[in-house]
Design a protein around this motif. Structure first.
Motif, PDB file in Angstrom:
ATOM      1  N   TYR A 400       0.825  -1.210   0.000  1.00  0.00           N
ATOM      2  CA  TYR A 400       0.000   0.000   0.000  1.00  0.00           C
ATOM      3  C   TYR A 400       0.861   1.263   0.000  1.00  0.00           C
ATOM      4  O   TYR A 400       0.524   2.271  -0.621  1.00  0.00           O
ATOM      5  CB  TYR A 400      -0.933   0.020   1.218  1.00  0.00           C
ATOM      6  N   TYR A 401       1.980   1.207   0.725  1.00  0.00           N
ATOM      7  CA  TYR A 401       2.834   2.382   0.891  1.00  0.00           C
ATOM      8  C   TYR A 401       3.530   2.762  -0.408  1.00  0.00           C
ATOM      9  O   TYR A 401       3.582   3.922  -0.799  1.00  0.00           O
ATOM     10  CB  TYR A 401       3.857   2.063   1.980  1.00  0.00           C
ATOM     11  N   TRP A 402       4.074   1.753  -1.119  1.00  0.00           N
ATOM     12  CA  TRP A 402       4.885   2.060  -2.298  1.00  0.00           C
ATOM     13  C   TRP A 402       4.145   1.901  -3.619  1.00  0.00           C
ATOM     14  O   TRP A 402       4.654   2.293  -4.665  1.00  0.00           O
ATOM     15  CB  TRP A 402       6.170   1.211  -2.291  1.00  0.00           C
ATOM     16  N   LEU A 403       2.924   1.306  -3.565  1.00  0.00           N
ATOM     17  CA  LEU A 403       2.177   1.093  -4.808  1.00  0.00           C
ATOM     18  C   LEU A 403       2.008   2.387  -5.624  1.00  0.00           C
ATOM     19  O   LEU A 403       2.222   2.383  -6.842  1.00  0.00           O
ATOM     20  CB  LEU A 403       0.819   0.446  -4.501  1.00  0.00           C
ATOM     21  N   PRO A 404       1.648   3.508  -4.997  1.00  0.00           N
ATOM     22  CA  PRO A 404       1.508   4.747  -5.778  1.00  0.00           C
ATOM     23  C   PRO A 404       2.807   5.143  -6.469  1.00  0.00           C
ATOM     24  O   PRO A 404       2.786   5.644  -7.599  1.00  0.00           O
ATOM     25  CB  PRO A 404       1.124   5.788  -4.723  1.00  0.00           C
ATOM     26  N   LYS A 409      -0.430   5.579  -9.421  1.00  0.00           N
ATOM     27  CA  LYS A 409      -1.858   5.732  -9.146  1.00  0.00           C
ATOM     28  C   LYS A 409      -2.141   5.429  -7.690  1.00  0.00           C
ATOM     29  O   LYS A 409      -1.415   4.663  -7.055  1.00  0.00           O
ATOM     30  CB  LYS A 409      -2.669   4.795 -10.045  1.00  0.00           C
ATOM     31  N   MET A 410      -3.205   6.050  -7.178  1.00  0.00           N
ATOM     32  CA  MET A 410      -3.528   5.894  -5.765  1.00  0.00           C
ATOM     33  C   MET A 410      -4.565   4.797  -5.592  1.00  0.00           C
ATOM     34  O   MET A 410      -5.535   4.734  -6.350  1.00  0.00           O
ATOM     35  CB  MET A 410      -4.076   7.224  -5.241  1.00  0.00           C
ATOM     36  N   TYR A 411      -4.326   3.954  -4.604  1.00  0.00           N
ATOM     37  CA  TYR A 411      -5.313   2.912  -4.320  1.00  0.00           C
ATOM     38  C   TYR A 411      -6.524   3.521  -3.630  1.00  0.00           C
ATOM     39  O   TYR A 411      -6.470   4.667  -3.150  1.00  0.00           O
ATOM     40  CB  TYR A 411      -4.685   1.821  -3.448  1.00  0.00           C
ATOM     41  N   GLY A 485      -6.758   3.474 -11.127  1.00  0.00           N
ATOM     42  CA  GLY A 485      -6.637   4.303  -9.932  1.00  0.00           C
ATOM     43  C   GLY A 485      -6.479   5.769 -10.268  1.00  0.00           C
ATOM     44  O   GLY A 485      -6.188   6.126 -11.407  1.00  0.00           O
ATOM     45  N   LYS A 486      -6.701   6.606  -9.265  1.00  0.00           N
ATOM     46  CA  LYS A 486      -6.556   8.051  -9.479  1.00  0.00           C
ATOM     47  C   LYS A 486      -5.072   8.372  -9.644  1.00  0.00           C
ATOM     48  O   LYS A 486      -4.269   8.044  -8.783  1.00  0.00           O
ATOM     49  CB  LYS A 486      -7.134   8.789  -8.265  1.00  0.00           C
ATOM     50  N   PRO A 487      -4.671   9.022 -10.770  1.00  0.00           N
ATOM     51  CA  PRO A 487      -3.241   9.275 -10.971  1.00  0.00           C
ATOM     52  C   PRO A 487      -2.671  10.198  -9.890  1.00  0.00           C
ATOM     53  O   PRO A 487      -3.338  11.122  -9.429  1.00  0.00           O
ATOM     54  CB  PRO A 487      -3.202   9.968 -12.342  1.00  0.00           C
ATOM     55  N   VAL A 488      -1.446   9.900  -9.478  1.00  0.00           N
ATOM     56  CA  VAL A 488      -0.700  10.808  -8.591  1.00  0.00           C
ATOM     57  C   VAL A 488       0.548  11.242  -9.334  1.00  0.00           C
ATOM     58  O   VAL A 488       1.173  10.446 -10.034  1.00  0.00           O
ATOM     59  CB  VAL A 488      -0.231  10.148  -7.278  1.00  0.00           C
TER      60      VAL A 488
END
Lengths: 520, 388
Positions: A400-404, A409-411, A485-488
């Motif tokens: 969860y921490y590094w996935l973005p 993209k945000m989970y 997912g929502k782009p970051v």
């Protein structure tokens, strides 16, 4: 960047011939998750059979195959490769290196894993069935009395040991040689430190495991008697050799988890890690102690009392550096400004449940009490608190921490938090009652049990189904993030995150730190 | 302390238990209701067991106190030091003094634990001066108990699971001591130090009786020692604790602790029985006698692997088997000496007396439609064993 630098190759060859640490890391992570689901499915079969007293769904011999394969797959197929995948992705980015030091070996150490596990799983379809002697495969149940498929099991263990050793050499070479200018050892992020030490543990003990299985092979096929008293050997020798590997092995699993938690808690407490130096020294102490405590798994084999006392005292000592770590994490939280996103929730879950697992570990270290705990469900509860709530929770937090950063993209935070709470509740409903039945006298690895254990076992099974189902939610959340997912775009995804990996663009490009950063 | 610990656990689990017992209460009523929600170790009926229990509770409570302090600090911090309360994070990140303190204090606590642990361990290991020696041998999947006598014949017998396959496979109601009942328990006298010499015939087993505070691995080719001194009569039930193959969950250890005179009478009776078997060996039996006795022997010694109707399972089928319907010498060989090719087929020569051996061979040759029509007499078994 020269013209010869370009993006990933197209199609299958990108993965088959991968030398990029991020691609190999990704493959490791997906492979380990697939294995996690397979091992989890076996656990579901075990808990379904144990739902009620009596044999309902499967036969005892198949039950034994399930417990064996569940353990082997989870330890060697799910947890270890997951952390290797994480190391592949994160270590170069954390120390400012362009890639792992030995990229082709990296490819090889991943690609020999899937065949090893296919071989292992294939044993279940062979005549006489798969390995049915527990993941600790004590001789002579695993030699003279084993099904013929044990030879394939031995080959499988050799291959995955090879993979681990190569992966570890790669990590050691990377950490020693590819640190960015100014990144001294005592500035390395703790995740890098814990993996650096873990890699040495692996290099030290994987050959010992290979030795143990080779001796089994010789006993089975070449007429030696390493583990047979009739030929001058000793079945207990197997246990000494196995646990000389096996005890460091459990720290191999948990040290990278310590590293992950030491990265994430400061990020969400918005405060630097408390006692960095002591964390490094504590990790090193745990690694050292892990070599001199192995026989605490064998208190009932009939060791002389002097040996028993030595291993008891040495084991109790492990509580000291482990305690230091827990105290440091909590002091890191103290007077921080905390927020509770999914990675932080999993880390707090880790601290609470791992500490409970540590307490039961301390109880188990007391040799006379262990005469009552040994090989009971109390032990099963203990090691699932440290393996699942320890290693798996921290691994989940890491994803969860590094996935973005990985995919840009945000989970879905709500789904992440739901995943945490279902996991946390499911886990405790599963494993907390196992302390009770263990203390009340239920042995581990039995396919059926006396009626007095019925209620708590039913509870345990219900919890297991809940915990198992929650992992599908995790899978869905990760896929949904990658796909839509929502782009970051912030380099620093989390407000409090520190470290070189947060200085590269989001999502992390195929090549990072082609020119080394300057660390001050 | 025991009561207190139980009630703490109970309270913690109460809502869950309530929920489950309301909606999912199992249909089989457990008559041993007092054991049903047992959540803690038992002090048992031995002095060592009581010591182990108080050691267990001591460490438990130390852990509880440390847990309350550590988690208390953490949850207070989670409550008070959250960003949503508008706090600014502090920046402190090291203190050598604090680190030394939380290294030294746990070390001292551990020292405090090590002292009682060491003295209890010394007691556990003190196997000297036992009045009775019993050789315990683990077999796949049963126990053999042999009372070693200074004078007179040793008494020895096998202890098999009594729970029927019908109970295990749910076609019959499960009895009160489901999986914890045997055909013949180990019998020892109360208030007497008994030494167990523990070994195994095939793979590693482990003898565990929680209330007698006995757990020791049974290792083929080596003899381990352990001991007990039960202070209360009664029947104490345990199980094999080391994974030993298919029926690991089906080989209980049941110990009947009786008064001294009852034990002496029992032992004399066993010795007389041994003499009786010796006399029976000289007799010639009728087909019906052999078949009836053979059925009993089959059920306890063969059925687990070869099936209730000789249909096979782990072992080969006996119905229509070339061995059971072939020359008698081949049949003698496999049952008495075991299979060289397949370790799961044990050598029963040492496990069954010649009368039982003759009966079970007769049974196998005539039951399940094998109908060979021939009998095997104890003297035939004796002659075969002598001849090889």
């Amino acid at each position: 960047m020269g013209d010869h630098h370009h993006g990933p190759a197209k199609g299958l060859s990108r993965w088959l011939f991968a030398t990029n640490h991020k691609d190999i890391g990704t493959m490791y992570l997906w492979f380990s998750f697939a294995m996690f689901l397979v091992g989890g499915a076996f656990a579901m079969i075990i808990r379904a059979e144990l739902f009620q007293p009596g044999m309902q769904l499967i036969r005892p011999e198949f039950f034994n195959q399930m417990t064996t394969m569940h353990g082997l797959i989870m330890v060697f197929g799910a947890i270890m490769p997951a952390f290797v995948g994480l190391a592949n992705w994160m270590i170069p980015m954390m120390i400012g290196a362009p890639d792992m030091a030995l990229p082709r070996m990296n490819n090889w150490s991943f690609w020999i894993l899937p065949p090893a596990f296919l071989l292992l799983l294939a044993t279940m379809f062979m005549e006489g069935g798969g390995p049915a002697f527990g993941w600790t495969f004590y001789a002579p149940l695993s030699t003279t009395y084993a099904p013929p498929s044990v030879t394939f099991f031995i080959f499988g263990v050799h291959i995955l040991g090879l993979s681990s050793i190569m992966g570890s050499i790669n990590i050691v070479a990377t950490v020693m040689n590819l640190r960015a200018p100014g990144m001294t050892y005592m500035k390395m992020p703790l995740f890098v430190w814990t993996w650096f030490i873990t890699a040495y543990l692996l290099i030290a003990v994987m050959p010992v495991l290979a030795g143990a299985v080779t001796m089994m092979l010789m006993d089975i096929h070449f007429g030696t008697s390493f583990f047979s008293a009739a030929g001058g050997g000793d079945p207990v020798l197997f246990q000494h050799v196995f646990w000389f590997f096996g005890h460091p092995e459990v720290y191999i699993i948990i040290l990278p988890a310590f590293g992950v938690v030491s990265q994430i808690i400061p990020a969400f407490a918005r405060k630097p890690l408390f006692g960095y130096d002591s964390m490094v020294y504590a990790t090193a102490s745990i690694a050292f102690l892990s070599f001199i405590v192995w026989a605490h798994h064998m208190y009932t084999v009939g060791m002389p009392i002097a040996g028993e006392l030595f291993f008891m005292y040495a084991t109790m000592l492990i509580a000291v550096p482990t305690g230091v770590k827990v105290f440091n994490w909590i002091t890191t939280m103290w007077r921080g400004a905390m927020t509770f996103e999914t990675p932080m929730l999993f880390c707090i879950g880790f601290v609470v449940l791992f500490t409970i697992g540590g307490f039961t570990g301390l109880m188990l270290s007391i040799a006379p009490s262990d005469f009552q705990y040994h090989d009971s469900y109390f032990v099963v509860a203990h090691f699932h608190y440290v393996m699942v709530a320890g290693a798996v929770f921290s691994m989940t937090a890491a994803v969860y921490y590094w996935l973005p950063k990985w995919c840009g993209k945000m989970y879905n935070e709500t789904m992440g938090k739901t995943h945490f709470w279902i996991s946390f509740i499911g886990f405790n409903v599963t494993f907390f009652p196992q302390h009770f039945v263990g203390l009340a006298g239920m042995p581990r690895r039995i396919p059926d049990y006396a009626l007095q254990f019925a209620d708590f076992n039913m509870m345990s099974s219900i919890g297991a189904f809940i915990y198992g189902a929650s992992q599908l939610l995790f899978l869905y959340n990760v896929i949904a993030t990658i796909v839509g997912g929502k782009p970051v775009s912030d380099e620093k995804v989390w407000e409090g995150a520190e470290g070189l990996e947060w200085t590269v663009p989001t999502p992390a490009p195929f090549h990072t730190f082609s020119t080394p950063p300057q660390v001050r | 302390m025991l009561r207190k610990a139980r009630s703490v656990f109970w309270l913690a689990m109460f809502p869950v238990i309530l929920l489950l017992s309301g909606s999912l209460s199992p249909v089989w009523a457990d008559e041993k209701a007092d054991r049903r929600y047992q959540v803690n170790m038992e002090p048992g009926v031995t002095a060592v067991g009581a010591d182990i229990f108080s050691l267990h509770m001591l460490i438990f409570w130390i852990c509880v106190v440390i847990g309350i302090v550590v988690f208390g600090v953490m949850f207070y911090s989670i409550y008070a030091h959250r960003k949503s309360r508008g706090v600014t994070p502090a920046t402190f990140h090291e203190s050598t003094k604090v680190e030394i303190a939380w290294t030294v204090v746990p070390f001292l606590i551990l020292l405090g634990m090590a002292v009682p642990a060491t003295s209890t361990l010394i007691d556990v290991y003190d196997t000297e001066d036992a009045e009775i020696d019993i050789l315990v041998t683990g077999y796949q999947w049963k126990w053999k108990y042999e009372y070693l006598q200074d004078n007179g014949e040793n008494v020895s017998f096998f202890s098999n699971l009594k729970t029927s396959q019908e109970e295990i496979y749910n076609t019959d109601d499960k009895g009160q001591f489901y999986l914890l009942a045997v055909d013949e328990p180990l019998v020892i006298p109360v208030d007497t130090k008994v030494r167990f010499l523990v070994t195994a015939y095939d793979v590693i087993h482990s003898m565990w009786v929680p209330e007698l505070a006995v757990k020791k691995d049974a290792i083929p080719g080596f003899i381990n020692e352990t001991w007990t001194r039960a202070e209360k009569t009664g029947i104490y039930r345990g199980q094999c604790a080391e994974l030993c193959g298919k029926d690991h969950g089906f080989m209980p250890v049941v110990v009947n602790v009786v008064e001294r005179d009852e034990y002496d009478a029992w032992l004399a009776d066993k010795q007389a029985q041994a003499a009786e078997i010796a006399a029976l060996m000289e007799q010639t039996f009728t087909m019906d006698d052999l078949m009836a006795r053979g059925q009993d022997v089959y059920n306890r010694a063969c059925l687990a692997c070869h099936g209730a109707n000789g249909e096979g399972g782990v072992g080969k089928a006996i119905a229509g088997s070339a061995i059971a319907m072939g020359p008698i010498d081949g049949h003698f060989d496999i049952v008495i000496n075991g299979s060289r090719a397949n370790a799961a087929m044990q050598a029963f020569g040492g496990q069954l007396n010649d009368v039982d051996m003759a009966a079970v061979l007769t049974f196998q040759r005539n039951a399940f439609g094998n109908n060979m029509g021939e009998m095997v007499q104890p003297i035939d078994v004796y002659n075969y064993k002598q001849g090889q």
